[in-house]
Design a protein around this motif. Structure first.
Motif, PDB file in Angstrom:
ATOM      1  N   GLY A   6       0.810  -1.204   0.000  1.00 18.38           N
ATOM      2  CA  GLY A   6       0.000   0.000   0.000  1.00 18.38           C
ATOM      3  C   GLY A   6       0.847   1.260   0.000  1.00 18.38           C
ATOM      4  N   PRO A   7       0.259   2.394   0.394  1.00 16.16           N
ATOM      5  CA  PRO A   7       0.943   3.696   0.281  1.00 16.16           C
ATOM      6  C   PRO A   7       2.285   3.783   0.991  1.00 16.16           C
ATOM      7  N   LEU A   8       2.412   3.142   2.151  1.00 20.92           N
ATOM      8  CA  LEU A   8       3.671   3.248   2.891  1.00 20.92           C
ATOM      9  C   LEU A   8       4.852   2.662   2.130  1.00 20.92           C
ATOM     10  N   THR A   9       4.576   1.738   1.231  1.00 25.42           N
ATOM     11  CA  THR A   9       5.651   1.090   0.474  1.00 25.42           C
ATOM     12  C   THR A   9       5.549   1.357  -1.017  1.00 25.42           C
ATOM     13  N   ALA A  10       4.540   2.130  -1.444  1.00 22.21           N
ATOM     14  CA  ALA A  10       4.322   2.406  -2.871  1.00 22.21           C
ATOM     15  C   ALA A  10       4.256   1.100  -3.663  1.00 22.21           C
ATOM     16  N   SER A  11       3.558   0.118  -3.091  1.00 21.39           N
ATOM     17  CA  SER A  11       3.419  -1.189  -3.744  1.00 21.39           C
ATOM     18  C   SER A  11       1.976  -1.660  -3.582  1.00 21.39           C
ATOM     19  N   PRO A  12       1.554  -2.651  -4.368  1.00 19.61           N
ATOM     20  CA  PRO A  12       0.169  -3.137  -4.244  1.00 19.61           C
ATOM     21  C   PRO A  12      -0.124  -3.662  -2.846  1.00 19.61           C
ATOM     22  N   LEU A  13      -1.336  -3.423  -2.378  1.00 23.74           N
ATOM     23  CA  LEU A  13      -1.762  -3.959  -1.086  1.00 23.74           C
ATOM     24  C   LEU A  13      -2.040  -5.446  -1.234  1.00 23.74           C
ATOM     25  N   LEU A  14      -1.436  -6.248  -0.368  1.00 24.75           N
ATOM     26  CA  LEU A  14      -1.610  -7.697  -0.400  1.00 24.75           C
ATOM     27  C   LEU A  14      -2.313  -8.160   0.867  1.00 24.75           C
ATOM     28  N   GLU A  15      -3.187  -9.152   0.732  1.00 25.50           N
ATOM     29  CA  GLU A  15      -3.874  -9.761   1.862  1.00 25.50           C
ATOM     30  C   GLU A  15      -3.298 -11.152   2.094  1.00 25.50           C
ATOM     31  N   ALA A  16      -3.017 -11.463   3.347  1.00 31.49           N
ATOM     32  CA  ALA A  16      -2.499 -12.790   3.678  1.00 31.49           C
ATOM     33  C   ALA A  16      -3.620 -13.815   3.798  1.00 31.49           C
ATOM     34  N   GLY A  17      -4.813 -13.369   4.225  1.00 33.62           N
ATOM     35  CA  GLY A  17      -5.879 -14.321   4.517  1.00 33.62           C
ATOM     36  C   GLY A  17      -5.558 -15.183   5.718  1.00 33.62           C
ATOM     37  N   HIS A  18      -4.635 -14.718   6.542  1.00 33.32           N
ATOM     38  CA  HIS A  18      -4.159 -15.522   7.661  1.00 33.32           C
ATOM     39  C   HIS A  18      -3.461 -14.586   8.643  1.00 33.32           C
ATOM     40  N   LEU A  19      -3.304 -15.045   9.880  1.00 28.65           N
ATOM     41  CA  LEU A  19      -2.620 -14.277  10.908  1.00 28.65           C
ATOM     42  C   LEU A  19      -1.123 -14.559  10.837  1.00 28.65           C
ATOM     43  N   LEU A  20      -0.327 -13.524  10.596  1.00 33.67           N
ATOM     44  CA  LEU A  20       1.116 -13.690  10.483  1.00 33.67           C
ATOM     45  C   LEU A  20       1.807 -12.989  11.651  1.00 33.67           C
ATOM     46  N   PRO A  21       2.955 -13.524  12.111  1.00 32.18           N
ATOM     47  CA  PRO A  21       3.598 -12.978  13.313  1.00 32.18           C
ATOM     48  C   PRO A  21       4.273 -11.643  13.043  1.00 32.18           C
ATOM     49  N   VAL A  22       4.231 -10.775  14.036  1.00 29.38           N
ATOM     50  CA  VAL A  22       4.977  -9.518  13.959  1.00 29.38           C
ATOM     51  C   VAL A  22       6.373  -9.764  14.528  1.00 29.38           C
ATOM     52  N   PRO A  23       7.373  -9.044  14.056  1.00 27.95           N
ATOM     53  CA  PRO A  23       8.709  -9.201  14.650  1.00 27.95           C
ATOM     54  C   PRO A  23       8.712  -8.651  16.074  1.00 27.95           C
ATOM     55  N   ARG A  24       9.380  -9.336  16.968  1.00 32.39           N
ATOM     56  CA  ARG A  24       9.444  -8.870  18.357  1.00 32.39           C
ATOM     57  C   ARG A  24      10.597  -7.883  18.491  1.00 32.39           C
ATOM     58  N   THR A  25      10.361  -6.699  17.924  1.00 33.53           N
ATOM     59  CA  THR A  25      11.358  -5.636  17.921  1.00 33.53           C
ATOM     60  C   THR A  25      10.747  -4.377  18.524  1.00 33.53           C
ATOM     61  N   ARG A  26      11.590  -3.389  18.824  1.00 33.58           N
ATOM     62  CA  ARG A  26      11.097  -2.122  19.371  1.00 33.58           C
ATOM     63  C   ARG A  26      10.232  -1.385  18.360  1.00 33.58           C
ATOM     64  N   ASP A  27      10.619  -1.435  17.080  1.00 31.91           N
ATOM     65  CA  ASP A  27       9.798  -0.794  16.053  1.00 31.91           C
ATOM     66  C   ASP A  27       8.391  -1.384  16.044  1.00 31.91           C
ATOM     67  N   ALA A  28       8.318  -2.709  15.979  1.00 30.34           N
ATOM     68  CA  ALA A  28       7.009  -3.367  15.907  1.00 30.34           C
ATOM     69  C   ALA A  28       6.194  -3.111  17.169  1.00 30.34           C
ATOM     70  N   LEU A  29       6.871  -3.085  18.329  1.00 27.69           N
ATOM     71  CA  LEU A  29       6.173  -2.841  19.586  1.00 27.69           C
ATOM     72  C   LEU A  29       5.610  -1.428  19.633  1.00 27.69           C
ATOM     73  N   ASP A  30       6.394  -0.442  19.195  1.00 25.61           N
ATOM     74  CA  ASP A  30       5.905   0.939  19.187  1.00 25.61           C
ATOM     75  C   ASP A  30       4.675   1.092  18.303  1.00 25.61           C
ATOM     76  N   VAL A  31       4.723   0.489  17.126  1.00 26.37           N
ATOM     77  CA  VAL A  31       3.587   0.569  16.196  1.00 26.37           C
ATOM     78  C   VAL A  31       2.378  -0.155  16.777  1.00 26.37           C
ATOM     79  N   LEU A  32       2.585  -1.345  17.319  1.00 23.76           N
ATOM     80  CA  LEU A  32       1.487  -2.120  17.891  1.00 23.76           C
ATOM     81  C   LEU A  32       0.839  -1.377  19.050  1.00 23.76           C
TER      82      LEU A  32
END
Length: 418
Positions: free
Chosen positions: A79-105
Motif C-alpha cells: 500500500g501507500p507506505l511502500t508504494a506497492s500493491p496492497l496484499l492480503e495474507a488471509g491468515h494471521l502472520l507474526p509480527v517481529p518482536r522488535t522495538r519498532d514493531a512494539l511501538d507501532v502495535l
C-alpha cells in the motif's frame, strides 16, 4: 449442553442488524457472546482502519458483549507506505518482536481502545516462521505491550504449544514472563503434527501437551474464563462434553496449586506512555512486512536471513487455506468444477495474490478461469459463467418475477452464443 457460560463468534461473520438465529437463542439463554476479530491487523504497519473498528464496535454493541478480542498479528501489507500493491495474507502472520514493531502495535492498540465501547483483549498467535534479529522473547513482548497500553491479554495455550514445536520456544518461559494479572481469558485448541510441523487446526482433539500448558498457567493464576476453540469437524456431543470436562478439571486442579505460588511482584496494571512519533518505525515495519508477505503469496525472493524452507511451508499453507476458505464461502465452485477445483485454484493462487478478501477471491478465480479459456467442458463453462454473472454485480439478484424472467432470458441468450 450444561455448563456453557459463554461463547465466541468470529466478528467478521456477524451482521449486527440481522443477528443469526443461533446467536439470538444463545443470548436469550443468558450465554455471553464475545466477538473475536481476525482481520483488524493490529500488528500491521498501517493504523487500524476506521471502518473495521466501527464494524467491531457495532458488533459488540449488538451482542451486548463485555469485551472484544483480536490478534497480535499482521494480515496485510504493502500500500501507500511502500508504494506497492496492497496484499492480503488471509491468515494471521507474526509480527517481529522488535522495538519498532512494539511501538507501532502499542499505538494501534491505543487507537482501537479509543474507538471501541468495551475493553479490548489481544491474543498471541501460532506461527510457522520466525523473524531474524528479534529483540525480545514472546513473554517480554507481551509484558511490555500490556504495561504500555493497559490492554488485556487473551492467552492461547495451544499457540504456545505450536510455537514450541515449530520455533523451539519454551512455553514455561513465556508463562514466567507474562503479566498474568492482565489475563482476560484463555484459549485451548487441538491440532496435528505433520513432517515436524504443528498445525493449529481447531478441528482436532486437544492433546495432552496443551492441557499441560493450561495447567501450568492455571497454577499461576485462576483464569477468568477458558474457551475451547473448535471450528469444524465437531465430534458427537458426548465426546465434546468429555473434552470440555477434561479442560475444566485441568483448570480446577491447577488452581488449587495457585495459592502456593508467590505473588508476581510486577505491576498489576498498564501505564499509558506519552505518544511518540511512530512514522519512521511504521515505514521500516511496512517495508519488512511487505517483503515477507510478497514472498509468501507472490513468489518474490525470500527476504534476507529468513528460513527459506519454512517460508515454503508457510506459502503452501496459505495457498491451501485460501482454497479451503473459498470453497466454504463459495461452495458452488467445487460443485461446478468437481475434482478440478483444488488444483485449478492452487495454480491460480501462485500468480494471483489475494487483494480483497475471500469473497472477492472467489469471484476473481472464477473470472480468471473464464478469461483464460482453460475449461474444456462447455457445460462447466456455462455454469461457471452464470454463477459469476449473478454474483459480480453490486447487489444480489432480485427476487422480483420480472427480474427473474429477464435473468432467465439472458441465460438462454448466453447459451445460444456459447
Amino acid at each position: 449442553m450444561p455448563g456453557i457460560d459463554w461463547v465466541e463468534t468470529v466478528a467478521e461473520n456477524v451482521c449486527p442488524g440481522h443477528l443469526a438465529e443461533s446467536l439470538l437463542r444463545l443470548r436469550e439463554r443468558g450465554v455471553t457472546v464475545v466477538p473475536h476479530g481476525v482481520s483488524l491487523g493490529l500488528g500491521g504497519a498501517d493504523r487500524p482502519a476506521e471502518t473495521r473498528l466501527a464494524a467491531l464496535a457495532e458488533c459488540a454493541q449488538a451482542l451486548g458483549s463485555p469485551l472484544v478480542t483480536e490478534h497480535i498479528a499482521f494480515v496485510r501489507a504493502g500500500g501507500p507506505l511502500t508504494a506497492s500493491p496492497l496484499l492480503e495474507a488471509g491468515h494471521l502472520l507474526p509480527v517481529p518482536r522488535t522495538r519498532d514493531a512494539l511501538d507501532v502495535l502499542c499505538e494501534n492498540i491505543r487507537i482501537a481502545q479509543d474507538a471501541l465501547p468495551v475493553p479490548l483483549a489481544v491474543e498471541n498467535i501460532a506461527a510457522l516462521i520466525s523473524w531474524p534479529d528479534e529483540e525480545m522473547t514472546e513473554g517480554q513482548f507481551l509484558y511490555e505491550l500490556a504495561d504500555r497500553t493497559g490492554v488485556r491479554l487473551l492467552i492461547d495455550v495451544a499457540n504456545l504449544h505450536t510455537n514450541h514445536v515449530n520455533r523451539g520456544e519454551d512455553p514455561a518461559r513465556a508463562l514466567d514472563e507474562l503479566p498474568v494479572e492482565a489475563l482476560a481469558y484463555v484459549h485451548v485448541a487441538g491440532g496435528f503434527e505433520r513432517d515436524g510441523v504443528w498445525h493449529d487446526s481447531h478441528a482436532h482433539p486437544v492433546p495432552q501437551p496443551v492441557l499441560d500448558i493450561l495447567a501450568d498457567l492455571a497454577s499461576r493464576t485462576a483464569p477468568p474464563g477458558t474457551l475451547l476453540e473448535r471450528d469444524e469437524n465437531f465430534p458427537e456431543p458426548a465426546e465434546l462434553e468429555r473434552e470440555l470436562t477434561a479442560i475444566r478439571e485441568t483448570v480446577e486442579k491447577a488452581v488449587v496449586r495457585a495459592c502456593n505460588r508467590p505473588a508476581n511482584p510486577r505491576p498489576t496494571s498498564g501505564t499509558r506512555r506519552g505518544s511518540t512519533d511512530t512514522a519512521p518505525a511504521r515505514q521500516r515495519l511496512a517495508l519488512a512486512q511487505a517483503a515477507l508477505l510478497s514472498s509468501l503469496v507472490s513468489g518474490t525472493p525470500a527476504p534476507e536471513r529468513f528460513d527459506r524452507v519454512r517460508l515454503g511451508v508457510q506459502a503452501r499453507a496459505l495457498a491451501a487455506k485460501r482454497a479451503s476458505v473459498v470453497a466454504k464461502v463459495a461452495p458452488e465452485l467445487p460443485e461446478i468444477l468437481g475434482d478440478a477445483y483444488r488444483p485449478a485454484f492452487l495454480a491460480y493462487a501462485l500468480g494471483h495474490p489475494m487483494t480483497g478478501g475471500y469473497r472477492r477471491d472467489a469471484l476473481d478465480f472464477a473470472g480468471q478461469l473464464l478469461l483464460t479459456g482453460r475449461l474444456a467442458d462447455a457445460g462447466t463453462r456455462r455454469r461457471l459463467r452464470e454463477w459469476w454473472q449473478e454474483r459480480s454485480g453490486p447487489t444480489p439478484p432480485s427476487r422480483h418475477p420480472a427480474a427473474r424472467l429477464a435473468r432467465a432470458t439472458r441465460r438462454v441468450l448466453l447459451r445460444q452464443l456459447a
